[in-house]
Design a protein around this motif. Structure first.
Motif, PDB file in Angstrom:
ATOM      1  N   TYR A 213       0.989  -1.506  -0.150  1.00 52.72           N
ATOM      2  CA  TYR A 213       0.209  -0.054  -0.125  1.00 52.72           C
ATOM      3  C   TYR A 213       1.352   1.204  -0.069  1.00 52.72           C
ATOM      4  O   TYR A 213       0.716   2.426  -1.135  1.00 52.72           O
ATOM      5  CB  TYR A 213      -1.204  -0.101   1.362  1.00 52.72           C
ATOM      6  CG  TYR A 213      -1.884  -0.820   1.132  1.00 52.72           C
ATOM      7  CD1 TYR A 213      -1.979  -1.400  -0.044  1.00 52.72           C
ATOM      8  CD2 TYR A 213      -3.130  -1.238   2.301  1.00 52.72           C
ATOM      9  CE1 TYR A 213      -3.157  -2.592  -0.437  1.00 52.72           C
ATOM     10  CE2 TYR A 213      -3.938  -1.757   2.041  1.00 52.72           C
ATOM     11  CZ  TYR A 213      -3.900  -3.161   0.886  1.00 52.72           C
ATOM     12  OH  TYR A 213      -5.206  -3.865   1.186  1.00 52.72           O
ATOM     13  N   ARG A 216       2.673   1.684  -3.302  1.00 47.19           N
ATOM     14  CA  ARG A 216       1.687   1.900  -4.381  1.00 47.19           C
ATOM     15  C   ARG A 216       1.339   3.835  -4.253  1.00 47.19           C
ATOM     16  O   ARG A 216       1.236   4.513  -5.177  1.00 47.19           O
ATOM     17  CB  ARG A 216      -0.091   1.197  -4.604  1.00 47.19           C
ATOM     18  CG  ARG A 216       0.186  -0.081  -5.084  1.00 47.19           C
ATOM     19  CD  ARG A 216      -0.977  -1.053  -4.837  1.00 47.19           C
ATOM     20  NE  ARG A 216      -2.026   0.002  -5.852  1.00 47.19           N
ATOM     21  CZ  ARG A 216      -3.108  -0.263  -5.761  1.00 47.19           C
ATOM     22  NH1 ARG A 216      -4.013  -1.168  -5.282  1.00 47.19           N
ATOM     23  NH2 ARG A 216      -4.139   0.572  -6.706  1.00 47.19           N
ATOM     24  N   LEU A 217       1.092   4.122  -3.076  1.00 44.55           N
ATOM     25  CA  LEU A 217       0.329   5.806  -2.854  1.00 44.55           C
ATOM     26  C   LEU A 217       2.218   6.239  -3.116  1.00 44.55           C
ATOM     27  O   LEU A 217       1.554   7.354  -3.504  1.00 44.55           O
ATOM     28  CB  LEU A 217      -0.049   5.555  -1.229  1.00 44.55           C
ATOM     29  CG  LEU A 217      -1.384   5.155  -1.180  1.00 44.55           C
ATOM     30  CD1 LEU A 217      -1.927   4.937   0.428  1.00 44.55           C
ATOM     31  CD2 LEU A 217      -2.039   5.450  -1.420  1.00 44.55           C
ATOM     32  N   GLN A 226      -5.765  10.935  -7.030  1.00 45.10           N
ATOM     33  CA  GLN A 226      -4.968  11.300  -5.552  1.00 45.10           C
ATOM     34  C   GLN A 226      -5.491  12.296  -5.079  1.00 45.10           C
ATOM     35  O   GLN A 226      -6.267  11.836  -4.160  1.00 45.10           O
ATOM     36  CB  GLN A 226      -3.901  12.030  -5.239  1.00 45.10           C
ATOM     37  CG  GLN A 226      -2.803  11.345  -5.910  1.00 45.10           C
ATOM     38  CD  GLN A 226      -1.745  12.087  -4.966  1.00 45.10           C
ATOM     39  OE1 GLN A 226      -1.783  12.882  -3.782  1.00 45.10           O
ATOM     40  NE2 GLN A 226      -0.256  11.365  -5.341  1.00 45.10           N
ATOM     41  N   TYR A 231      -7.517   6.111  -3.967  1.00 44.77           N
ATOM     42  CA  TYR A 231      -6.723   6.232  -3.243  1.00 44.77           C
ATOM     43  C   TYR A 231      -6.972   6.666  -1.892  1.00 44.77           C
ATOM     44  O   TYR A 231      -6.006   6.685  -1.155  1.00 44.77           O
ATOM     45  CB  TYR A 231      -6.308   7.980  -3.703  1.00 44.77           C
ATOM     46  CG  TYR A 231      -4.939   8.660  -2.963  1.00 44.77           C
ATOM     47  CD1 TYR A 231      -3.762   7.875  -3.633  1.00 44.77           C
ATOM     48  CD2 TYR A 231      -5.308   9.114  -2.205  1.00 44.77           C
ATOM     49  CE1 TYR A 231      -3.065   9.426  -3.129  1.00 44.77           C
ATOM     50  CE2 TYR A 231      -3.810  10.487  -1.713  1.00 44.77           C
ATOM     51  CZ  TYR A 231      -2.805   9.986  -2.495  1.00 44.77           C
ATOM     52  OH  TYR A 231      -2.147  10.935  -1.596  1.00 44.77           O
ATOM     53  N   PHE A 235      -4.849   4.470   1.519  1.00 44.03           N
ATOM     54  CA  PHE A 235      -4.637   5.809   2.474  1.00 44.03           C
ATOM     55  C   PHE A 235      -4.527   5.225   4.109  1.00 44.03           C
ATOM     56  O   PHE A 235      -4.256   5.333   4.734  1.00 44.03           O
ATOM     57  CB  PHE A 235      -5.232   7.007   1.976  1.00 44.03           C
ATOM     58  CG  PHE A 235      -3.947   7.937   2.683  1.00 44.03           C
ATOM     59  CD1 PHE A 235      -2.999   8.871   2.299  1.00 44.03           C
ATOM     60  CD2 PHE A 235      -4.444   8.480   4.094  1.00 44.03           C
ATOM     61  CE1 PHE A 235      -2.063   9.715   2.886  1.00 44.03           C
ATOM     62  CE2 PHE A 235      -3.985   9.550   5.069  1.00 44.03           C
ATOM     63  CZ  PHE A 235      -2.504   9.929   4.283  1.00 44.03           C
ATOM     64  N   LYS A 269       4.119   9.095   3.703  1.00 40.68           N
ATOM     65  CA  LYS A 269       3.477   9.131   3.015  1.00 40.68           C
ATOM     66  C   LYS A 269       2.583   9.868   4.271  1.00 40.68           C
ATOM     67  O   LYS A 269       1.490  10.443   3.671  1.00 40.68           O
ATOM     68  CB  LYS A 269       3.161   7.987   2.335  1.00 40.68           C
ATOM     69  CG  LYS A 269       1.337   7.735   1.623  1.00 40.68           C
ATOM     70  CD  LYS A 269       1.944   8.845   0.365  1.00 40.68           C
ATOM     71  CE  LYS A 269       0.823   9.671   0.150  1.00 40.68           C
ATOM     72  NZ  LYS A 269       0.839  10.160  -0.980  1.00 40.68           N
TER      73      LYS A 269
END
Length: 348
Positions: A213, A216-217, A226, A231, A235, A269
């Motif tokens: 995850y 990917r983000l 986004q 998304y 998140f 992130k």
């Protein structure tokens, strides 16, 4: 202490070396008892044999309420009595909670003859984090990790405070930090006790998901996407998985590094606790062998996310050294990962 609470009381005897006989008699009368045992070599008829003996003299634990234990030993031979605390002149009897006793019994049963017992004056439990073993041979056991004089490797130490300590060489498992109990609410303290957070039930699977995850983000979803639902779902799930994994720590270097890497990526992130997560990752990386692919992978993400030029140079030099050779599947996968990370248009 509530006298109606079921606890484990420490029974003494005026007769020496009768711990096992007393235990067996109480068990025959349906009382739950426990005596810590160890192996010793003893001579008998000119031969030395390994026999089980009490680990420390005079430690007999009986489960029940205070009145129930009194009745259980009232009319027995061997002069049984409930031992009092040596730290008080009052009627304070030595007792152990159900949770602590069950943990100690389970630990003793699992460790078997590998266990070492100590008297209170033979070992000093330094202040530190209490841990729970997750997975493997000692799954569920709680204790403290210490280095003990005379032992080459770290020991998992389980104790019944002021009575007995037991240690065994720590197996390479994952450790879960146990948060200290919240303080009881007082008249001048209106702060609410923190809610217990959910912990991972499958660390390996959650670790892999968190890495996927976070990657990917960070690198795969273009900036223009986004604001889409996918998304935000990724998140939110990344945040939940990260919180489930935060209480854990790997005892073996590779396990800790595999856990610290996705925790760092997700911290970047989320923009939360990045410095702490980076420090943990670097400490884990330093414990890895220089030829480790995992160490190379960590350098890749530190190069891009932390702007570490030395890590970037070491990754470039390693990949360059593979040119003109037949790449293994692991090397091919890493080269592809480098292209993804270094050519991403995402901002770290």
């Amino acid at each position: 202490m509530d006298e109606n609470e079921v606890r484990w009381y420490v029974i003494g005897s005026v007769t020496r070396d009768h711990e096992l006989k007393i235990r067996d008699e109480l068990r025959r009368d349906a009382h739950e008892c426990f005596v810590p045992l160890k192996y010793e070599l003893k001579g008998k008829q000119g031969k030395r044999q390994r026999v089980l003996v009490p680990a420390l003299p005079g430690l007999i634990f009986v489960r029940g309420t205070l009145e129930g234990v009194r009745e259980a030993i009232k009319f027995r031979r061997d002069g049984l009595f409930i031992r009092k605390s040596s730290f008080s002149n009052k009627e304070d009897y030595l007792s152990v909670s159900e949770h602590d006793m069950r943990n100690f019994i389970a630990f003793s049963d699992i460790a078997g003859e590998n266990i070492t017992y100590y008297k209170p004056d033979e070992i000093h439990l330094q202040a530190g984090d209490k841990i729970r073993i997750t997975g493997g041979f000692y799954d569920g056991c709680e204790g403290v990790v210490l280095r003990i004089k005379g032992k080459r490797r770290r020991q998992l130490v389980v104790s019944i405070p002021s009575l007995i300590y037991a240690s065994v060489e720590l197996e390479p498992e994952l450790l879960e930090l146990i948060a200290p109990e919240p303080k009881e609410k007082t008249a001048g303290n209106t702060q609410k006790a923190p809610q217990k957070k959910e912990r991972s039930k499958n660390i390996v699977e959650d670790r892999k998901l968190l890495f996927d995850y976070a990657r990917r983000l960070l690198f795969e979803i273009p900036s223009s996407y986004q604001h889409e639902k996918e998304y935000y779902l990724l998140f939110s799930e990344m945040r939940r998985i990260r919180e489930r994994l935060l209480p854990f720590k790997g005892y073996v270097a590779a396990q800790e590094a595999e856990l610290a890497l996705p925790l760092y990526m997700s911290a970047v992130k989320l923009e939360e606790d990045v410095e702490t997560a980076e420090q943990r990752l670097r400490e884990a990386m330093d414990r890895l062998h220089d030829s480790s692919f995992l160490k190379l992978r960590i350098r890749l993400y530190l190069a891009q996310l932390a702007g570490d030029e030395m890590c970037r140079r070491m990754v470039d030099e390693q990949v360059a050294s593979w040119k003109g050779t037949r790449l293994s599947s692991q090397q091919k996968e890493f080269v592809s990962e480098c292209k993804l990370v270094f050519t991403s248009s995402q901002e770290a």
